[in-house]
Scaffold this motif. Structure first.
Motif, PDB file in Angstrom:
ATOM      1  N   LEU A  55      -8.709   4.003 -10.837  1.00  0.00           N
ATOM      2  CA  LEU A  55      -8.275   4.374 -12.193  1.00  0.00           C
ATOM      3  C   LEU A  55      -9.001   3.739 -12.501  1.00  0.00           C
ATOM      4  O   LEU A  55      -9.175   4.005 -14.430  1.00  0.00           O
ATOM      5  CB  LEU A  55      -6.950   2.832 -12.341  1.00  0.00           C
ATOM      6  N   GLY A  56     -10.142   3.811 -12.357  1.00  0.00           N
ATOM      7  CA  GLY A  56     -11.543   3.610 -13.283  1.00  0.00           C
ATOM      8  C   GLY A  56     -11.897   1.772 -12.705  1.00  0.00           C
ATOM      9  O   GLY A  56     -11.024   1.185 -12.951  1.00  0.00           O
ATOM     10  N   ASP A  57     -12.814   1.592 -13.901  1.00  0.00           N
ATOM     11  CA  ASP A  57     -13.425   0.147 -14.118  1.00  0.00           C
ATOM     12  C   ASP A  57     -13.136  -0.582 -12.798  1.00  0.00           C
ATOM     13  O   ASP A  57     -12.691  -2.445 -12.862  1.00  0.00           O
ATOM     14  CB  ASP A  57     -12.621  -0.427 -15.656  1.00  0.00           C
ATOM     15  N   GLY A  58     -13.317  -0.475 -11.691  1.00  0.00           N
ATOM     16  CA  GLY A  58     -13.371  -0.939 -10.591  1.00  0.00           C
ATOM     17  C   GLY A  58     -12.598  -1.343  -9.608  1.00  0.00           C
ATOM     18  O   GLY A  58     -11.498  -1.947  -9.422  1.00  0.00           O
ATOM     19  N   LEU A  59     -10.657  -0.296 -11.016  1.00  0.00           N
ATOM     20  CA  LEU A  59      -9.647  -0.632 -10.108  1.00  0.00           C
ATOM     21  C   LEU A  59      -9.377   0.495  -8.912  1.00  0.00           C
ATOM     22  O   LEU A  59      -8.910   1.496 -10.197  1.00  0.00           O
ATOM     23  CB  LEU A  59      -8.424  -0.950 -11.174  1.00  0.00           C
ATOM     24  N   ALA A  60      -8.739   0.821  -8.274  1.00  0.00           N
ATOM     25  CA  ALA A  60      -8.845   1.866  -7.195  1.00  0.00           C
ATOM     26  C   ALA A  60      -7.490   0.853  -5.678  1.00  0.00           C
ATOM     27  O   ALA A  60      -7.632  -0.593  -5.535  1.00  0.00           O
ATOM     28  CB  ALA A  60      -9.378   2.146  -6.554  1.00  0.00           C
ATOM     29  N   GLY A  61      -6.889   1.837  -5.748  1.00  0.00           N
ATOM     30  CA  GLY A  61      -6.153   1.811  -4.184  1.00  0.00           C
ATOM     31  C   GLY A  61      -4.808   2.448  -4.303  1.00  0.00           C
ATOM     32  O   GLY A  61      -4.561   4.207  -4.616  1.00  0.00           O
ATOM     33  N   VAL A  62      -4.173   2.331  -3.400  1.00  0.00           N
ATOM     34  CA  VAL A  62      -3.012   2.629  -2.457  1.00  0.00           C
ATOM     35  C   VAL A  62      -1.414   2.626  -3.575  1.00  0.00           C
ATOM     36  O   VAL A  62      -1.621   2.030  -3.119  1.00  0.00           O
ATOM     37  CB  VAL A  62      -3.042   3.178  -1.357  1.00  0.00           C
ATOM     38  N   PRO A  63      -1.160   3.626  -4.229  1.00  0.00           N
ATOM     39  CA  PRO A  63       0.715   3.266  -4.638  1.00  0.00           C
ATOM     40  C   PRO A  63       1.215   3.208  -3.935  1.00  0.00           C
ATOM     41  O   PRO A  63       1.355   3.523  -2.852  1.00  0.00           O
ATOM     42  CB  PRO A  63       0.274   4.610  -5.794  1.00  0.00           C
ATOM     43  N   GLU A  64       2.023   1.873  -4.109  1.00  0.00           N
ATOM     44  CA  GLU A  64       3.039   1.773  -3.018  1.00  0.00           C
ATOM     45  C   GLU A  64       4.423   1.933  -4.330  1.00  0.00           C
ATOM     46  O   GLU A  64       4.900   1.734  -5.156  1.00  0.00           O
ATOM     47  CB  GLU A  64       3.362   0.484  -2.871  1.00  0.00           C
ATOM     48  N   GLN A  65       5.172   2.702  -3.484  1.00  0.00           N
ATOM     49  CA  GLN A  65       6.530   2.547  -4.049  1.00  0.00           C
ATOM     50  C   GLN A  65       8.190   1.718  -3.709  1.00  0.00           C
ATOM     51  O   GLN A  65       7.857   1.756  -2.014  1.00  0.00           O
ATOM     52  CB  GLN A  65       7.754   4.319  -3.837  1.00  0.00           C
ATOM     53  N   TRP A  66       8.247   1.024  -4.470  1.00  0.00           N
ATOM     54  CA  TRP A  66       9.715  -0.115  -3.338  1.00  0.00           C
ATOM     55  C   TRP A  66      10.752   0.089  -4.365  1.00  0.00           C
ATOM     56  O   TRP A  66      11.096   0.644  -5.063  1.00  0.00           O
ATOM     57  CB  TRP A  66       9.021  -1.518  -3.905  1.00  0.00           C
ATOM     58  N   ARG A  67      11.630  -0.236  -3.339  1.00  0.00           N
ATOM     59  CA  ARG A  67      13.345  -0.696  -3.912  1.00  0.00           C
ATOM     60  C   ARG A  67      13.928  -2.432  -3.909  1.00  0.00           C
ATOM     61  O   ARG A  67      13.425  -2.867  -3.056  1.00  0.00           O
ATOM     62  CB  ARG A  67      14.089   0.411  -2.896  1.00  0.00           C
TER      63      ARG A  67
END
Length: 179
Positions: free
Chosen positions: A47-59
């Motif tokens: 996402l830029g500015d040092g924020l990154a990761g793997v999106p998770e989908q939750w229920r």
């Protein structure tokens, strides 16, 4: 940016700690039992500015008393939170939180929280993108950009724990006391 429309909430949630990163059980405000189950993992996003990761989908199920059996020897940990909740449309404009998610077809709810747990005091951030799947990445990115330029959140955003992980996964690293 126009006047902020977010809300601030304080509460203490108690989390069941079972060293699983894909299932979360908590007592919201120590009253309502909730269950969250990770449904899927997305592809890496920066996402830029040092924020990154793997999106998770939750229920999520709430209340979930009829879905969860808790052993009396289960480990719980109290998490004290001061949460700043904000909502953004897909173009990055802030939307009043009082509007339901149906008022904006695509967007992202964001929670920046100051968290006290055991002997740790940290800032966390959580994004909940909604709407058609093909617009969720854009909603995440524009929400983060809107927050990153917000002077009122400058200090908390600098103090974020930048490791991307679910709450259940993170709490397993804290070393809970048996309650």
């Amino acid at each position: 940016m126009s006047e902020k429309t977010g809300v601030v909430e304080q509460r203490c949630d108690s989390y069941l700690v079972d060293n699983r990163g894909d299932i979360g059980v908590k007592l919201r405000a120590r009253t309502t039992l909730e269950l969250k189950v990770r449904q899927s993992l997305g592809e890496w996003i920066d996402l830029g500015d040092g924020l990154a990761g793997v999106p998770e989908q939750w229920r999520k199920w709430s209340p979930a008393e009829d879905l969860v059996q808790i052993d009396s020897s289960s480990r719980w940990i109290d998490v004290h939170k001061v949460i700043i909740k904000r909502r953004f449309s897909i173009d990055g404009n802030e939307v009043p939180s009082s509007h339901g998610s149906t008022a904006v077809l695509s967007g992202c709810d964001v929670e920046v929280a100051h968290v006290d747990v055991e002997d740790r005091s940290v800032w966390t951030i959580a994004f909940a993108a909604y709407g058609p799947p093909d617009g969720r990445r854009a909603a995440l990115a524009t929400s983060w950009k809107a927050l990153a330029v917000d002077a009122t959140l400058a200090a908390p955003l600098r103090g974020l724990d930048r490791r991307a992980m679910s709450y259940p996964e993170w709490l397993a690293t804290v070393g809970p006391r048996v309650r």
